[in-house]
Write a protein that holds these residues in place. Structure first.
Motif, PDB file in Angstrom:
ATOM      1  N   UNK A  20      45.770 -33.083  72.679  1.00  0.00           N
ATOM      2  CA  UNK A  20      44.884 -32.720  71.649  1.00  0.00           C
ATOM      3  C   UNK A  20      43.462 -32.160  72.338  1.00  0.00           C
ATOM      4  N   UNK A  21      42.998 -31.380  71.301  1.00  0.00           N
ATOM      5  CA  UNK A  21      41.428 -30.803  71.634  1.00  0.00           C
ATOM      6  C   UNK A  21      40.709 -32.150  71.769  1.00  0.00           C
ATOM      7  N   UNK A  60      41.177 -28.450  76.345  1.00  0.00           N
ATOM      8  CA  UNK A  60      42.669 -28.716  75.661  1.00  0.00           C
ATOM      9  C   UNK A  60      43.345 -28.715  76.843  1.00  0.00           C
ATOM     10  N   UNK A 108      42.580 -25.444  79.100  1.00  0.00           N
ATOM     11  CA  UNK A 108      41.871 -24.604  78.290  1.00  0.00           C
ATOM     12  C   UNK A 108      40.602 -25.059  77.901  1.00  0.00           C
ATOM     13  N   UNK A 160      37.102 -24.487  75.355  1.00  0.00           N
ATOM     14  CA  UNK A 160      36.272 -23.809  74.591  1.00  0.00           C
ATOM     15  C   UNK A 160      34.830 -24.278  74.316  1.00  0.00           C
ATOM     16  N   UNK A 169      28.769 -27.388  72.256  1.00  0.00           N
ATOM     17  CA  UNK A 169      29.817 -28.327  72.579  1.00  0.00           C
ATOM     18  C   UNK A 169      30.598 -27.659  73.734  1.00  0.00           C
ATOM     19  N   UNK A 227      36.417 -33.699  72.921  1.00  0.00           N
ATOM     20  CA  UNK A 227      35.039 -33.332  73.386  1.00  0.00           C
ATOM     21  C   UNK A 227      34.824 -33.608  74.572  1.00  0.00           C
ATOM     22  N   UNK A 271      31.914 -25.715  62.787  1.00  0.00           N
ATOM     23  CA  UNK A 271      32.180 -25.370  64.177  1.00  0.00           C
ATOM     24  C   UNK A 271      32.517 -24.102  64.478  1.00  0.00           C
ATOM     25  N   UNK A 282      34.707 -28.206  74.415  1.00  0.00           N
ATOM     26  CA  UNK A 282      35.916 -28.943  74.026  1.00  0.00           C
ATOM     27  C   UNK A 282      36.687 -28.561  75.383  1.00  0.00           C
ATOM     28  N   UNK A 295      34.012 -21.602  67.240  1.00  0.00           N
ATOM     29  CA  UNK A 295      34.599 -21.562  68.747  1.00  0.00           C
ATOM     30  C   UNK A 295      34.628 -20.328  69.576  1.00  0.00           C
ATOM     31  N   UNK A 296      34.243 -20.560  70.639  1.00  0.00           N
ATOM     32  CA  UNK A 296      34.627 -19.125  71.499  1.00  0.00           C
ATOM     33  C   UNK A 296      36.162 -18.865  71.753  1.00  0.00           C
TER      34      UNK A 296
END
Lengths: 112, 114
Positions: free
Chosen positions: B43-44, B38, B84, B86, B34, B46, B102, B36, B104-105
């Motif tokens: 909010x974060x 921000x 940002x 992710x 995925x 998709x 999940x 994502x 995240x990077x």
């Protein structure tokens, strides 16, 4: 309703206080998650609930206590926190075993 | 080890320039990937998932299993793309029962200059 809501938006607490964060969703999701996000860092998973039962605890200190009273609600009880616990706390939900998660706006917590 | 790597902390481009946000992953099974996003004070959310193969806000991402990459691309950056980003991997873990998780990077901050 297709959103995850979180209350409060902001919380300031002392190290001896007890407070709770609340998360709610009405999308019928049976998996719910708590994440901690420090500034300019990715979210870090804390807890996962699946069918209202704790499924994952990522070695989170006991001063954080999660609770899932029903399929729509997720709480995070806080007690005796440290200043380094200050962060944005995110809640997310998903269908169980689905990969896509939906995130709430977060609660910005400051511990003095 | 399961890991997502985003090598760039910051990517600064001018409006109208092409954008490529890099993401590499390691996972022993068949993950779902995925992106994502921000935005500031939001909010974060998709942006893309690899199985849908769709274009959202002009962004596309192709899963390359040989190179274990899932780079995010957009041919012409807009100022409103500044955010940002992710990259995230979802895989199945067994903790008594099966649960998805999940990973995240570290994120890439995209700054689009006027």
């Amino acid at each position: 309703d297709t959103e995850v809501t979180q209350t409060p938006k902001h919380l300031v607490m002392g190290m001896t206080n007890k407070k709770s964060l609340k998360c709610e969703q009405h999308m019928g999701h049976r998996a719910m998650y708590w994440y901690k996000q420090k500034a300019k860092k990715p979210p870090e998973l804390m807890f996962v609930y699946s069918y209202e039962k704790l499924s994952i605890n990522e070695s989170v200190p006991s001063r954080f206590s999660p609770e899932c009273p029903n399929s729509s609600l997720l709480n995070l009880h806080l007690h005796a926190l440290q200043p380094e616990d200050s962060a944005l706390y995110l809640c997310a939900s998903s269908q169980v075993l689905a990969h896509e998660q939906f995130f709430g706006p977060g609660t910005r917590l400051t511990v003095l | 080890a399961q890991r997502v790597t985003q090598p760039e902390k910051l990517l600064s481009v001018f409006k109208g320039a092409p954008v490529e946000l890099k993401c590499n992953y390691s996972y022993s099974g068949s993950p779902e990937l995925f992106w994502y996003v921000q935005y500031s004070r939001q909010r974060l959310q998709l942006l893309l998932r690899h199985i849908s193969r769709e274009s959202i806000k002009g962004f596309t991402a192709d899963l390359n299993k040989g190179e274990t990459s899932f780079h995010l691309k957009k041919p012409f950056a807009q100022e409103e793309d500044s955010a940002m980003y992710y990259c995230a991997l979802s895989g199945r873990w067994r903790y008594g029962g099966a649960t998805n998780k999940l990973i995240f990077g570290t994120g890439t901050l995209l700054a689009v200059q006027p």
